[in-house]
Design a protein around this motif. Structure first.
Motif, PDB file in Angstrom:
ATOM      1  N   UNK A   1      33.407  45.848  41.967  1.00  0.00           N
ATOM      2  CA  UNK A   1      33.048  44.766  42.878  1.00  0.00           C
ATOM      3  C   UNK A   1      34.262  44.039  43.446  1.00  0.00           C
ATOM      4  N   UNK A   2      35.305  43.844  42.647  1.00  0.00           N
ATOM      5  CA  UNK A   2      36.450  43.073  43.136  1.00  0.00           C
ATOM      6  C   UNK A   2      37.147  43.738  44.318  1.00  0.00           C
ATOM      7  N   UNK A   3      37.547  45.006  44.204  1.00  0.00           N
ATOM      8  CA  UNK A   3      38.159  45.631  45.382  1.00  0.00           C
ATOM      9  C   UNK A   3      37.230  45.661  46.584  1.00  0.00           C
ATOM     10  N   UNK A   4      35.926  45.782  46.342  1.00  0.00           N
ATOM     11  CA  UNK A   4      35.005  45.764  47.479  1.00  0.00           C
ATOM     12  C   UNK A   4      35.030  44.422  48.197  1.00  0.00           C
ATOM     13  N   UNK A   5      35.187  43.350  47.425  1.00  0.00           N
ATOM     14  CA  UNK A   5      35.192  42.022  48.044  1.00  0.00           C
ATOM     15  C   UNK A   5      36.506  41.728  48.759  1.00  0.00           C
TER      16      UNK A   5
END
Lengths: 230, 230
Positions: A176-180
């Motif tokens: 989720x973090x890299x996607x955000x």
DNA sequence: TTTTAATTACTGACTGGTTAGTAATTAAAT
DNA sequence: ATTTAATTACTAACCAGTCAGTAATTAAAA
């Protein structure tokens, strides 16, 4: 290529003919040199950047460079490290502010990253690190651990809390973090590469707010993502 | 590096042991050379890559390089162009397949990009173009117009149709395409820079599917984004 | 078929321009 | 006058690009 160059910026001497000031500013130099170096490394890459060029942009001669840095590589490391501390500090500050408001923390993190990193001179660092990772593996590892992984952990925690409190629906935390953050890194990279070649790209604020709106809608599923829409 | 060299004139060939084949493959050479060049340019950047290195990886000597390419720069352009055609063709093919299914087109585009570009050797090209844009503005402009802007237009059309048909809620079309594709570009860039330095990063499939799931939920607002979840 | 000539693909030592790094020198500050 | 910041002139190494020569292949002659 570039070509116009002219002189080396004589720092606006008073009037008389071309008298070079040759000022002495031991304490301010390192900052000026790393700033000039970072700008040029970001623009052209490490190998394609000439030390003479860096010195000229900082308003000194090449020899001066070696009074403050042992080598071109040392200058590179210093320029990168210059951008590491602000990034870390900005991240830590957020946890205090939005400690228990997942939606606000995600929104705050993304806005703060753009405002304090992405839209500034530091916004070129991701592009530079990606480009030079193979040539400076130690620097890249350090940057990854000191900056990227910390930011990733911060964002992941925020989302995890949101899931736990039922505000967010369950999503895979490991990605989720890299996607955000990747749309912001991409925008910063774009502005430091292709954008200068073509007139008028996207509007950063619109891009950022649309991204926030989109992912919060995606994370909140059915319910509306509450909170001020800016 | 190699260093066996020995004396200056290798006239003595009969030795029988270590004489390399010296095969002749006029037709296959350009491909082999651009492939080797692309891999090394992506890894280290244009300026930091030595022609001897490229030649060695392709199994020839540096002189041979100049039988097929006029200069290092010409080799760079050829290596980039090598990756342009597949990208365009892949994009065009999608419009035929999902012409009037917005959700399927968005999903299909993202999956196809990763499968046919991002996860292949061409996946390093975005990183390379960003890094060298200032050094090769014409190539960057060409890549931007021939590849990026076409893909952007394709995605934007898909989303616009989805909005028109009520499947998607209204979003800002001018920024939607980069928002959709940037996580994939970021993953490809990551795999060609930092990932090789640290063991085991994110799982590409999980990353990709989570992204698709997230943005489709975001785009569809309340309603569920129908279609097979893979 | 075998021998010889011509052609083509390739090699690697060499060169000339470039540039990171250094030494000698000059100018400002104390 | 002495110290120190900065410049200028220089050097050594590196590397893109060249070219004289070599090995493989093909064509023609014997």
């Amino acid at each position: 290529m570039a070509g116009k160059a002219g002189k080396t910026l004589p720092t606006a001497a008073k009037a008389g003919a071309e008298v070079r000031p040759r000022r002495r500013r031991k304490d301010a130099r390192p900052q000026e040199l790393t700033a000039a170096a970072l700008a040029l490394f970001v623009e052209k890459g490490f190998a394609a950047t000439r030390l003479d060029e860096i010195a000229a942009r900082a308003g000194v001669s090449k020899g001066t460079l070696y009074l403050y840095f042992d080598s071109k590589e040392a200058l590179f490391k210093a320029a990168i490290e210059e951008g590491v501390l602000p990034a870390i500090e900005a991240g830590e500050a957020l946890l205090d502010e939005y400690g228990d408001d997942p939606v606000g923390l995600v929104r705050g993190f993304l806005r703060a990253w753009w405002e304090q990193i992405g839209s500034t001179a530091y916004g070129g660092i991701p592009k530079l690190m990606f480009a030079e990772a193979a040539n400076f593996p130690e620097v890249a590892r350090y940057y990854n651990e000191a900056v990227i992984q910390r930011g990733v952990a911060l964002l992941r925690t925020a989302v995890a809390r949101g899931i736990a409190s039922g505000v967010f629906r369950p999503v895979e935390l490991s990605v989720i973090s890299p996607l955000l953050i990747s749309p912001l890194i991409h925008l910063a990279t774009w502005r430091n590469s292709i954008a200068p070649l073509c007139g008028a790209g996207v509007d950063p604020d619109c891009y950022l707010e649309t991204h926030i709106d989109l992912v919060l809608h995606g994370l909140c599923a059915g319910k509306k993502p509450d909170g001020e829409p800016r």
